[in-house]
Design an enzyme around this catalytic site. Structure first.
Site, PDB file in Angstrom:
ATOM      1  N   ARG A  39       0.835  -1.215   0.000  1.00 28.72           N
ATOM      2  CA  ARG A  39       0.000   0.000   0.000  1.00 28.72           C
ATOM      3  C   ARG A  39       0.870   1.265   0.000  1.00 28.72           C
ATOM      4  O   ARG A  39       1.010   1.928  -1.021  1.00 28.72           O
ATOM      5  CB  ARG A  39      -0.957  -0.049   1.221  1.00 28.72           C
ATOM      6  CG  ARG A  39      -2.090   0.960   1.167  1.00 28.72           C
ATOM      7  CD  ARG A  39      -1.722   2.360   1.589  1.00 28.72           C
ATOM      8  NE  ARG A  39      -1.147   2.446   2.922  1.00 28.72           N
ATOM      9  CZ  ARG A  39      -0.555   3.544   3.378  1.00 28.72           C
ATOM     10  NH1 ARG A  39      -0.450   4.625   2.630  1.00 28.72           N
ATOM     11  NH2 ARG A  39      -0.022   3.566   4.596  1.00 28.72           N
ATOM     12  N   ASP A  40       1.492   1.579   1.115  1.00 25.14           N
ATOM     13  CA  ASP A  40       2.315   2.804   1.189  1.00 25.14           C
ATOM     14  C   ASP A  40       3.463   2.712   0.189  1.00 25.14           C
ATOM     15  O   ASP A  40       3.819   3.685  -0.486  1.00 25.14           O
ATOM     16  CB  ASP A  40       2.872   2.960   2.621  1.00 25.14           C
ATOM     17  CG  ASP A  40       3.231   4.392   2.977  1.00 25.14           C
ATOM     18  OD1 ASP A  40       3.549   5.174   2.073  1.00 25.14           O
ATOM     19  OD2 ASP A  40       3.204   4.736   4.176  1.00 25.14           O
ATOM     20  N   HIS A  81       5.144   4.378  12.792  1.00 22.53           N
ATOM     21  CA  HIS A  81       5.224   4.358  11.326  1.00 22.53           C
ATOM     22  C   HIS A  81       6.227   5.434  10.904  1.00 22.53           C
ATOM     23  O   HIS A  81       5.940   6.623  10.966  1.00 22.53           O
ATOM     24  CB  HIS A  81       3.817   4.653  10.795  1.00 22.53           C
ATOM     25  CG  HIS A  81       3.645   4.732   9.314  1.00 22.53           C
ATOM     26  ND1 HIS A  81       2.868   3.833   8.604  1.00 22.53           N
ATOM     27  CD2 HIS A  81       4.080   5.622   8.398  1.00 22.53           C
ATOM     28  CE1 HIS A  81       2.855   4.157   7.325  1.00 22.53           C
ATOM     29  NE2 HIS A  81       3.583   5.260   7.171  1.00 22.53           N
ATOM     30  N   HIS A  84       8.926   7.152   8.139  1.00 20.39           N
ATOM     31  CA  HIS A  84       9.501   7.330   6.798  1.00 20.39           C
ATOM     32  C   HIS A  84      10.962   7.730   6.997  1.00 20.39           C
ATOM     33  O   HIS A  84      11.321   8.355   7.997  1.00 20.39           O
ATOM     34  CB  HIS A  84       8.699   8.358   6.009  1.00 20.39           C
ATOM     35  CG  HIS A  84       7.383   7.810   5.533  1.00 20.39           C
ATOM     36  ND1 HIS A  84       7.206   7.296   4.273  1.00 20.39           N
ATOM     37  CD2 HIS A  84       6.195   7.654   6.169  1.00 20.39           C
ATOM     38  CE1 HIS A  84       5.968   6.850   4.143  1.00 20.39           C
ATOM     39  NE2 HIS A  84       5.318   7.050   5.288  1.00 20.39           N
ATOM     40  N   CYS A 142       3.888   9.318   0.792  1.00 17.41           N
ATOM     41  CA  CYS A 142       2.547   9.801   0.467  1.00 17.41           C
ATOM     42  C   CYS A 142       2.647  10.782  -0.698  1.00 17.41           C
ATOM     43  O   CYS A 142       3.409  11.748  -0.628  1.00 17.41           O
ATOM     44  CB  CYS A 142       1.937  10.465   1.700  1.00 17.41           C
ATOM     45  SG  CYS A 142       0.337  11.186   1.344  1.00 17.41           S
ATOM     46  N   ASN A 155       9.159   4.371   3.388  1.00 15.96           N
ATOM     47  CA  ASN A 155       9.104   3.909   4.776  1.00 15.96           C
ATOM     48  C   ASN A 155      10.423   3.259   5.139  1.00 15.96           C
ATOM     49  O   ASN A 155      11.172   2.820   4.269  1.00 15.96           O
ATOM     50  CB  ASN A 155       8.008   2.842   4.945  1.00 15.96           C
ATOM     51  CG  ASN A 155       6.627   3.384   4.751  1.00 15.96           C
ATOM     52  OD1 ASN A 155       6.177   3.574   3.633  1.00 15.96           O
ATOM     53  ND2 ASN A 155       5.945   3.653   5.840  1.00 15.96           N
TER      54      ASN A 155
HETATM   55  P1  HMG Z   1     -12.735  14.501  -3.380  1.00 18.93           P
HETATM   56  O1  HMG Z   1     -12.442  14.813  -4.800  1.00 18.93           O
HETATM   57  O2  HMG Z   1     -12.919  15.633  -2.435  1.00 18.93           O
HETATM   58  O3  HMG Z   1     -13.941  13.501  -3.189  1.00 18.93           O
HETATM   59  O4  HMG Z   1     -11.564  13.567  -2.855  1.00 18.93           O
HETATM   60  P2  HMG Z   1     -15.375  13.371  -3.743  1.00 18.93           P
HETATM   61  O5  HMG Z   1     -16.225  12.840  -2.635  1.00 18.93           O
HETATM   62  O6  HMG Z   1     -15.799  14.650  -4.449  1.00 18.93           O
HETATM   63  O7  HMG Z   1     -15.179  12.228  -4.836  1.00 18.93           O
HETATM   64  C1  HMG Z   1     -14.425  12.407  -6.032  1.00 18.93           C
HETATM   65  C2  HMG Z   1     -14.497  11.141  -6.835  1.00 18.93           C
HETATM   66  O8  HMG Z   1     -13.791  10.089  -6.151  1.00 18.93           O
HETATM   67  C3  HMG Z   1     -15.916  10.617  -7.025  1.00 18.93           C
HETATM   68  O9  HMG Z   1     -15.941   9.906  -8.253  1.00 18.93           O
HETATM   69  C4  HMG Z   1     -16.069   9.610  -5.902  1.00 18.93           C
HETATM   70  O10 HMG Z   1     -17.029   8.615  -6.144  1.00 18.93           O
HETATM   71  C5  HMG Z   1     -14.680   9.013  -5.866  1.00 18.93           C
HETATM   72  P3  HMG Z   1     -16.605  10.574  -9.577  1.00 18.93           P
HETATM   73  O11 HMG Z   1     -18.025  10.819  -9.218  1.00 18.93           O
HETATM   74  O12 HMG Z   1     -15.832  11.838  -9.827  1.00 18.93           O
HETATM   75  O13 HMG Z   1     -16.386   9.504 -10.587  1.00 18.93           O
HETATM   76  N1  HMG Z   1     -14.322   8.474  -4.548  1.00 18.93           N
HETATM   77  C6  HMG Z   1     -13.844   7.228  -4.368  1.00 18.93           C
HETATM   78  N2  HMG Z   1     -13.594   6.237  -5.228  1.00 18.93           N
HETATM   79  C7  HMG Z   1     -13.118   5.085  -4.703  1.00 18.93           C
HETATM   80  N3  HMG Z   1     -12.892   4.887  -3.382  1.00 18.93           N
HETATM   81  C8  HMG Z   1     -13.134   5.863  -2.496  1.00 18.93           C
HETATM   82  C9  HMG Z   1     -13.625   7.097  -2.997  1.00 18.93           C
HETATM   83  N4  HMG Z   1     -13.975   8.256  -2.403  1.00 18.93           N
HETATM   84  C10 HMG Z   1     -14.396   9.082  -3.362  1.00 18.93           C
HETATM   85  N5  HMG Z   1     -12.914   5.665  -1.202  1.00 18.93           N
HETATM   86  C11 HMG Z   1     -10.871  11.732  -1.479  1.00 18.93           C
HETATM   87  C12 HMG Z   1     -11.595  13.047  -1.547  1.00 18.93           C
HETATM   88  C13 HMG Z   1     -10.743  11.333  -0.031  1.00 18.93           C
HETATM   89  C14 HMG Z   1     -11.689  10.685  -2.259  1.00 18.93           C
HETATM   90  C15 HMG Z   1      -9.481  11.888  -2.175  1.00 18.93           C
HETATM   91  O14 HMG Z   1      -8.857  12.988  -1.587  1.00 18.93           O
HETATM   92  C16 HMG Z   1      -8.602  10.691  -1.999  1.00 18.93           C
HETATM   93  O15 HMG Z   1      -8.850   9.635  -2.561  1.00 18.93           O
HETATM   94  N6  HMG Z   1      -7.530  10.818  -1.200  1.00 18.93           N
HETATM   95  C17 HMG Z   1      -6.637   9.696  -0.912  1.00 18.93           C
HETATM   96  C18 HMG Z   1      -5.261  10.183  -0.748  1.00 18.93           C
HETATM   97  C19 HMG Z   1      -4.323   9.016  -0.449  1.00 18.93           C
HETATM   98  O16 HMG Z   1      -4.572   7.874  -0.796  1.00 18.93           O
HETATM   99  N7  HMG Z   1      -3.197   9.327   0.219  1.00 18.93           N
HETATM  100  C20 HMG Z   1      -2.222   8.339   0.559  1.00 18.93           C
HETATM  101  C21 HMG Z   1      -2.640   7.472   1.712  1.00 18.93           C
HETATM  102  S1  HMG Z   1      -2.403   8.226   3.301  1.00 18.93           S
HETATM  103  C22 HMG Z   1      -0.717   7.991   3.629  1.00 18.93           C
HETATM  104  O17 HMG Z   1       0.020   7.539   2.797  1.00 18.93           O
HETATM  105  C23 HMG Z   1      -0.213   8.307   5.005  1.00 18.93           C
HETATM  106  C24 HMG Z   1       0.047   7.047   5.862  1.00 18.93           C
HETATM  107  O18 HMG Z   1       0.979   6.195   5.240  1.00 18.93           O
HETATM  108  C25 HMG Z   1       0.607   7.483   7.224  1.00 18.93           C
HETATM  109  C26 HMG Z   1       1.752   8.472   7.078  1.00 18.93           C
HETATM  110  O19 HMG Z   1       2.827   8.107   6.617  1.00 18.93           O
HETATM  111  O20 HMG Z   1       1.489   9.635   7.412  1.00 18.93           O
HETATM  112  C27 HMG Z   1      -1.237   6.257   6.123  1.00 18.93           C
HETATM  113 MG    MG Z   2       3.134   6.430   5.304  1.00 23.98          MG
END
Ligand code: HMG
Ligand code: MG
Length: 299
Positions: A17-18, A207, A209, A240, A249
């Protein structure tokens, strides 16, 4: 005087994932599945397999459902998601473990999830309650627990408050993250000592990085604070896409090597781990930088 160390440490593999979410070229689903299979064969029992996020935001994760459906093996297979739409997708699978995520800092959360931290918490509260009623394992990943790429230093009190709120919501585990790899061992020891004291009934995971080469030292500092669960990524992949400057990581193999050398068991077979990294390596656009993998390949 002897160091206070646990006898066993649990490694939560976040490579699929990450590790892969930041890869620009789309990796074939079969290669991801093979990578995960090999990681499991190396002994990794808890793993973030993929994420249910918007494929427009993170195209690499668009095959999440296919990946989840390939693994129904009774180990803790986690899927990461920030919202209701992701939970609805989760309900279409037999996956029983979920990781929600939120940033302590508003500006990072807005870039990552397009919501403020409190808007995310409002959305997550009923979702977590619903998941717990249905018997799911829920972990909460707390991003920017030390530094935010936009706001700088993050207060320990703010992290404690957010973590305590998640505990009230009923999560099983907190994964506390140094998203941009900027924390130093003193800061790590301080925050985890506070969390360990205040939230001792919840599973606490660190966690890290490795952006500035401090992740292994931070693992040691967290161990000293009583932490015995670490998120790591095979090959040291990761980062991210919405945290500028964040690199991978801490590498699973480097952490496992260090711990095993210190007499702390992990249950992970290092040569099988190298075989797992061999599977994904040809699909990556960046070189694997972990020390252990490079040494293994130089032989
Ligand atoms: P948005 O554009 O504000 O959302 O994004 P929306 O509600 O307007 O939806 C936009 C489109 O996305 C729509 O589709 C939704 O249906 C779809 P459309 O109608 O345009 O075809 N959608 C989804 N599709 C599939 N699965 C879903 C989903 N939600 C909405 N769950 C949103 C808001 C949260 C969706 C967007 O910002 C997003 O996907 N962000 C994810 C970012 C991400 O993955 N970041 C990396 C992970 S976190 C990380 O790495 C940190 C961590 O490792 C810890 C650390 O190190 O800090 C965990
Ligand atoms: Mg991370």
């Amino acid at each position: 005087m002897t160091m206070q160390l646990p006898k066993h440490v649990t490694i939560i593999e976040v490579g699929p994932r990450d590790g892969l979410q930041n890869e620009k070229s789309i990796i074939p689903t079969d290669a991801k599945i093979d990578f995960i299979k090999k990681l499991k064969m190396a002994g990794l029992q808890e793993m973030e397999l993929t994420s249910f996020v918007s494929p427009k935001w993170v195209p690499q994760m668009k095959d999440a459902k296919e990946i989840i459906l390939s693994f129904e093996d009774g180990t803790r297979n986690l899927v990461l998601t920030p919202n209701r739409k992701g939970i609805e997708r989760l309900y279409e699978t037999n996956c029983k473990a979920v990781a929600v995520f939120v940033g302590v800092s508003d500006r990072f959360n807005k870039k990552n999830i397009n919501k403020t931290t409190s808007e995310s918490m409002e959305e997550l509260k009923p979702l977590i309650q619903e998941l717990k009623e249905k018997g799911y394992f829920v972990r909460a990943c707390i991003s920017t627990s030390f530094y935010c790429p936009f706001e700088g230093k993050v207060d320990e009190e703010a992290v404690l408050k957010l973590c305590s709120t998640f505990v009230q919501y009923g999560v099983d585990e907190l994964s506390v993250a140094d998203t941009i790899g900027r924390a130093n061992p003193k800061e790590v020891f301080s925050l985890f000592s506070i969390l360990k004291k205040e939230l001792s009934t919840t599973m606490l995971t660190a966690h890290f990085h490795d952006t500035r080469g401090m992740a292994l030292a931070n693992v040691l500092a967290a161990l000293q604070a009583g932490i015995d669960r670490f998120d790591t990524s095979a090959g040291g992949l990761g980062g991210c896409p919405f945290a500028p400057g964040a690199t991978g990581n801490v590498a699973t193999e480097d952490v496992v090597y260090m711990l095993e050398e210190m007499g702390i068991s992990t249950g992970i077979n290092l040569s099988k781990l190298v075989e797992a990294i061999d599977v994904i390596n040809p699909h990556l656009t960046r070189p694997i930088e972990s020390k252990f993998y490079r040494l293994a390949k130089a032989k």
